[in-house]
Design a protein around this motif. Structure first.
Motif, short mmCIF file in Angstrom:
data_model
loop_
_atom_site.label_atom_id
_atom_site.label_comp_id
_atom_site.label_asym_id
_atom_site.label_seq_id
_atom_site.Cartn_x
_atom_site.Cartn_y
_atom_site.Cartn_z
N GLY A 84 25.07 -57.88 45.50
CA GLY A 84 26.35 -57.30 45.92
C GLY A 84 27.49 -57.91 45.13
N HIS A 85 28.41 -57.09 44.71
CA HIS A 85 29.55 -57.55 43.92
C HIS A 85 30.49 -58.37 44.79
CE1 HIS A 85 33.07 -57.55 41.36
NE2 HIS A 85 32.35 -57.02 40.38
N ARG A 88 33.86 -56.85 46.04
CA ARG A 88 33.88 -55.71 46.96
C ARG A 88 33.89 -56.20 48.41
NH1 ARG A 88 29.40 -51.34 44.74
NH2 ARG A 88 30.69 -50.41 43.10
N ALA A 90 32.56 -55.81 52.33
CA ALA A 90 31.26 -55.47 52.90
C ALA A 90 31.16 -53.97 53.12
CB ALA A 90 31.05 -56.23 54.21
N ASN A 92 32.76 -51.49 51.53
CA ASN A 92 32.65 -50.74 50.27
C ASN A 92 31.28 -50.94 49.62
OD1 ASN A 92 35.17 -49.59 50.45
ND2 ASN A 92 36.18 -51.21 49.28
N HIS A 93 30.73 -52.14 49.77
CA HIS A 93 29.38 -52.38 49.23
C HIS A 93 28.38 -51.44 49.89
CE1 HIS A 93 25.70 -54.31 47.94
NE2 HIS A 93 25.39 -54.56 49.21
N SER A 96 28.90 -47.68 48.97
CA SER A 96 28.39 -47.29 47.65
C SER A 96 26.88 -47.13 47.67
CB SER A 96 28.80 -48.32 46.59
OG SER A 96 28.22 -49.58 46.85
N ARG A 124 36.03 -59.57 51.42
CA ARG A 124 35.24 -59.56 50.19
C ARG A 124 33.94 -60.33 50.36
NH1 ARG A 124 39.56 -60.31 45.19
NH2 ARG A 124 40.73 -58.36 45.57
N VAL A 125 32.88 -59.77 49.82
CA VAL A 125 31.55 -60.38 49.94
C VAL A 125 31.52 -61.77 49.30
CG1 VAL A 125 29.13 -60.13 49.30
CG2 VAL A 125 30.44 -58.13 50.06
N ARG A 133 26.04 -63.28 54.34
CA ARG A 133 25.37 -62.50 53.28
C ARG A 133 24.01 -62.01 53.76
NH1 ARG A 133 26.80 -62.75 47.84
NH2 ARG A 133 28.74 -63.87 47.39
N CYS A 140 22.18 -53.58 54.83
CA CYS A 140 21.82 -52.69 53.72
C CYS A 140 20.40 -52.15 53.90
CB CYS A 140 21.95 -53.46 52.41
SG CYS A 140 22.00 -52.41 50.95
#
Length: 323
Positions: A84-85, A88, A90, A92-93, A96, A124-125, A133, A140
């Motif tokens: 995960g970027h 980004r 959580a 938006n991750h 996508s 942000r992640v 995480r 996910c």
């Protein structure tokens, strides 16, 4: 279900997975156990099409993972909580990832709630703790509402409440008829979570059986008996061929005669008993016993050479710790 059929993976002269065959069935949690370097992660990667096998096949619902049109709707996986970027959020991750498999956007909010990350959805992640995480990785995996889940060390970084949550989640998913395949080194959690166990060592299958049967089959089952006549009882038991160890509190650990026979011997000689109980090996003990010859990386343990000095052999009773 997941089918692994003669799966082999070689890296040059090294065989990471060696002719592995097993089936992971729906409706139960299957624990995937083995020492470091046993080939567990490599096997999971081949199931997911991330590594190509040298020979053999891995199928999900009868098909290779790579042939699935929308794989996240069939299989959810957590292999690395670090993906995960970091820039980004959580939300938006997950959005996508959902878009890549035509998963409705509403599922993002649902899995954030399921994993307890709703309040952190816009963070942000990159600022997440390891436990957060890990929860995001589980979110996910659940995104496509899949029938099959593969989770590699899902409790890493979780606090006690998080560990209880993931345990309950896995059992609930299995109760819904899903296939849950989970790898872990935390034996206490596997004992509470898994219904079935697959154990590998040096890339080869060692055990594929029901969890209770696996633990019950360990040679470390014994009978604990405590009596004010311990020395006399030990003499009588060893005369019948039992192996007896006197424990630090004076109780006897007896291997050989079953629970009933120990009581009968004591009663026949008028010996008072204060405690009589069968002690079943734990999952950790059963696991360590069966994988002992498969451990590749073994550190020295202080005092290990003398740990067995006081055990009973050949009918002689000596005081010492239970192995």
């Amino acid at each position: 279900m997941i089918e692994v059929l003669g799966l082999t993976k070689r890296y040059g002269a090294t065989v990471a997975v060696d002719d592995l065959t097993f089936t992971v069935e729906p409706g139960r949690v299957t624990g995937f156990l083995g020492p470091n370097g046993a080939g567990k992660s490599t096997t999971m990667r081949m199931i997911l099409g991330l590594d190509a096998p040298s020979s053999g096949r891995a199928l999900v619902d009868g098909r290779p993972y790579r042939s699935l049109d929308r794989p996240l709707r069939v299989v959810g996986a957590l292999l690395d909580a670090g993906v995960g970027h970091g820039g980004r959020s959580a939300y938006n991750h997950l959005a996508s990832v959902a878009a890549s498999n035509d998963i409705p956007r509403r599922r993002v909010d649902e899995v954030l709630e399921t994993t307890g990350l709703s309040d952190a959805a816009r963070r942000r992640v990159g600022g997440f703790s390891l436990g957060m995480r890990q929860r995001l990785g589980v979110a996910c995996a659940l995104l496509g509402d899949p029938r099959v889940l593969l989770l590699d060390e899902p409790v890493n970084g979780l606090d006690p409440d998080g560990i209880r949550w993931i345990r309950t989640l896995m059992r609930d998913l299995a109760a819904q008829g899903r296939t849950v395949f989970v790898s872990s080194h935390l034996m206490s959690e596997m004992a509470l979570t898994a219904d079935h166990v697959i154990v590998v060592g040096k890339g080869r299958l060692i055990v594929d059986t029901d969890m209770a049967e696996f633990v019950r089959g360990s040679s470390r089952t014994d009978v604990r008996v405590r009596s004010p006549h311990g020395a006399e009882l030990a003499r009588l038991l060893t005369a019948e061929g039992a192996t007896v160890v006197t424990e630090p509190d004076g109780a006897l650990a007896v291997v050989g005669p079953d629970f009933s026979r120990v009581g009968e011997i004591a009663a026949a000689h008028g010996l008072v008993i204060h405690e009589l109980a069968v002690r079943q090996a734990s999952l950790e003990e059963a696991y360590l016993e069966i994988t002992d010859e498969s451990v590749e990386y073994r550190g020295d343990i202080a005092g290990a050479d003398t740990a067995a000095d006081d055990t009973t052999r050949g009918g002689t009773v000596r005081k010492g710790p239970r192995s």
